[in-house]
Design an enzyme around this catalytic site. Structure first.
Site, PDB file in Angstrom:
ATOM      1  N   ASP A 128      45.634  10.195  64.488  1.00  0.00           N
ATOM      2  CA  ASP A 128      46.946   9.291  64.007  1.00  0.00           C
ATOM      3  C   ASP A 128      48.310   9.623  65.375  1.00  0.00           C
ATOM      4  O   ASP A 128      48.612  10.376  66.604  1.00  0.00           O
ATOM      5  CB  ASP A 128      47.744   9.967  62.960  1.00  0.00           C
ATOM      6  CG  ASP A 128      48.127  11.173  63.334  1.00  0.00           C
ATOM      7  OD1 ASP A 128      47.994  12.171  63.931  1.00  0.00           O
ATOM      8  OD2 ASP A 128      47.510  11.556  61.994  1.00  0.00           O
ATOM      9  N   SER A 129      49.638   9.308  65.463  1.00  0.00           N
ATOM     10  CA  SER A 129      50.184   9.371  66.168  1.00  0.00           C
ATOM     11  C   SER A 129      50.918  10.719  66.626  1.00  0.00           C
ATOM     12  O   SER A 129      51.689  11.062  67.456  1.00  0.00           O
ATOM     13  CB  SER A 129      51.530   8.180  66.585  1.00  0.00           C
ATOM     14  OG  SER A 129      52.184   8.069  65.183  1.00  0.00           O
ATOM     15  N   GLY A 130      51.373  11.013  65.815  1.00  0.00           N
ATOM     16  CA  GLY A 130      52.122  12.616  65.530  1.00  0.00           C
ATOM     17  C   GLY A 130      52.703  12.353  64.434  1.00  0.00           C
ATOM     18  O   GLY A 130      53.753  13.288  63.771  1.00  0.00           O
ATOM     19  N   CYS A 148      23.911  21.708  47.792  1.00  0.00           N
ATOM     20  CA  CYS A 148      22.919  21.420  46.165  1.00  0.00           C
ATOM     21  C   CYS A 148      21.610  21.960  46.131  1.00  0.00           C
ATOM     22  O   CYS A 148      20.907  22.079  45.105  1.00  0.00           O
ATOM     23  CB  CYS A 148      23.427  20.323  45.751  1.00  0.00           C
ATOM     24  SG  CYS A 148      25.172  19.710  45.542  1.00  0.00           S
ATOM     25  N   HIS A 200      29.669  20.340  50.722  1.00  0.00           N
ATOM     26  CA  HIS A 200      29.354  19.366  49.977  1.00  0.00           C
ATOM     27  C   HIS A 200      30.395  18.342  49.999  1.00  0.00           C
ATOM     28  O   HIS A 200      30.120  16.913  49.479  1.00  0.00           O
ATOM     29  CB  HIS A 200      29.593  20.489  48.423  1.00  0.00           C
ATOM     30  CG  HIS A 200      29.882  19.613  47.579  1.00  0.00           C
ATOM     31  ND1 HIS A 200      28.479  18.837  47.034  1.00  0.00           N
ATOM     32  CD2 HIS A 200      30.471  19.275  46.797  1.00  0.00           C
ATOM     33  CE1 HIS A 200      28.574  18.323  45.620  1.00  0.00           C
ATOM     34  NE2 HIS A 200      29.912  19.123  45.516  1.00  0.00           N
TER      35      HIS A 200
END
Length: 412
Positions: free
Chosen positions: A89-91, A361, A387
């Site tokens: 993402d661009s920030g 599990c 998990h």
């Protein structure tokens, strides 16, 4: 990047997204690896879990270790030894969340680091330069995330700024995308190269900068930003804003599409609005996005919600919830959420989720998981996170299977 829709069930669609570092089956959930790591889980386990694509954060990686160090390893793939796809993402959202530590102007955002208070500046151009240096397969346009609540005039001004920044982001990206650092030898600066003993060389001497502090074998080629000779390169997605105003969302979507991107994200949600409003905005916005391009819903989702959004036609989702909740002892199961810290599990010999096939599990009891958490053992974070991620990824597998069978109701 190529994207094909191969199956439909109502509004939901199953498809394939082809990136330079691998094919992704959609709809897909992307675990969040903010600083080049999914907290508590090594990369080989992520591979075993079937993670197809990770999300990295430009803001955090820019501050530490710095884009140039990552670039010298052939990009984030080589730096974190991850051979599969990455999205950064661009920030913009992280800068938005700093609130009192930022100042927004037409040119960009001045902000103070949450690490040491130092002053920095992000513009559409510098955010693109950083993401090109990080070398993710998919990068995001620089946007302003509108706060909630916000009146219409504020929301519209923010949307207009995001649109202007989107155009600037695209212009810079198109002019510089050839500088992606994983160009050239496929073994240099990649996870495969690390496993084969061939590490990237940053200088003719074969030594890394002192700040990296590792001895490297020489491959005979410097690993700065090397112009690519391949047709494969990064892909830039645009981001739709507009707050909670459906008319502005429509306008933002249409005008972002006019700018033209190979994929589109819905941003500015999960910022404090009611969940019902989130769904309403998502559903209304999707109507105005191209049917032949991937649709990415940013930062949203419990397991039930990601299945619901996939049913509305979303192709890509990410959320910190499975990893963050795991570190606080909140675990997702087929029987509902479990707070493993509760004393009721102290002598429970059963598996965390009897319907889950994950390694946790299959091996450990609730009593043991509760003991680890109560004892503040690091292993508690590891097992809990494995998990929760497995549960999210299995949810998406079931969603994809249902779509391909044309059975819309199975996952709603």
């Amino acid at each position: 990047m190529e994207f094909q829709v191969e199956a439909r069930a109502g509004k939901a669609r199953g498809g394939r997204l082809h990136t330079p570092h691998g094919e992704i089956e959609t709809p897909v959930f992307m675990p969040v690896g903010t600083s080049g790591t999914v907290k508590a889980v090594p990369q080989d386990i992520l591979e075993d879990l079937g993670v197809q694509i990770l999300l990295g954060n430009t803001y955090h990686l820019y501050l530490r270790p710095g884009v140039e160090i990552v670039r010298q390893f052939g990009g984030l793939h080589g730096f974190m030894a991850w051979p599969r796809a990455i999205l950064t993402d661009s920030g913009g959202f992280q800068v938005f969340s700093l609130n009192e530590l930022r100042k927004v102007t037409e040119e960009g955002v001045t902000f103070r680091s949450h690490l040491d208070g130092s002053s920095h500046f992000f513009s559409p151009e510098s955010a693109m330069a950083a993401q090109i240096g990080l070398g993710a397969d998919i990068v995001m346009a620089f946007d302003e995330c509108t706060e909630y609540p916000a009146d219409r005039s504020r929301t519209q001004a923010s949307m207009e700024l995001t649109l202007r920044w989107a155009a600037r982001s695209k212009k810079y990206f198109e002019e510089h995308k050839h500088e992606v650092p994983w160009a050239g030898d496929a073994h240099v600066g990649t996870a495969a190269g690390y496993r084969s003993g061939r590490r990237p060389d940053f200088s003719p001497s074969g030594k890394a900068p002192e700040s990296v502090g590792v001895e490297l074998r020489s491959t005979g080629q410097p690993r700065a930003a090397v112009p690519t000779s391949s047709e494969q390169t990064q892909s830039l997605f645009g981001i739709v804003q507009g707050g909670m105003d459906l008319a502005l969302r429509k306008e933002s979507a249409e005008r972002t599409v006019e700018i033209g991107f190979p994929g589109y994200a819905i941003g500015g949600l999960s910022v404090g609005e009611p969940r019902e409003r989130t769904r309403e905005v998502v559903e209304a916005t999707l109507e105005h996005l191209p049917a032949d391009k991937p649709r990415y819903l940013m930062g949203v989702g419990t397991p039930e919600e990601i299945a619901e959004y996939a049913g509305l036609g979303v192709d890509m989702m990410d959320c910190v919830l499975p990893t963050r909740a795991a570190r606080h002892g909140l675990l997702f199961t087929s029987e509902g959420k479990i707070s493993i810290k509760q004393a009721r599990y102290a002598q429970d010999a059963g598996p965390l989720d009897p319907n889950c096939g994950c390694r946790v599990c299959q091996r450990y009891s609730r009593a043991y998981l509760r003991h680890l958490y109560a004892s503040n053992e690091v292993l508690a974070q590891v097992l809990n996170t494995i998990h929760n991620l497995s549960f999210y990824l299995d949810t998406m597998r079931r969603v994809r299977h249902s779509i391909r069978l044309g059975e819309e109701s199975r996952f709603l």
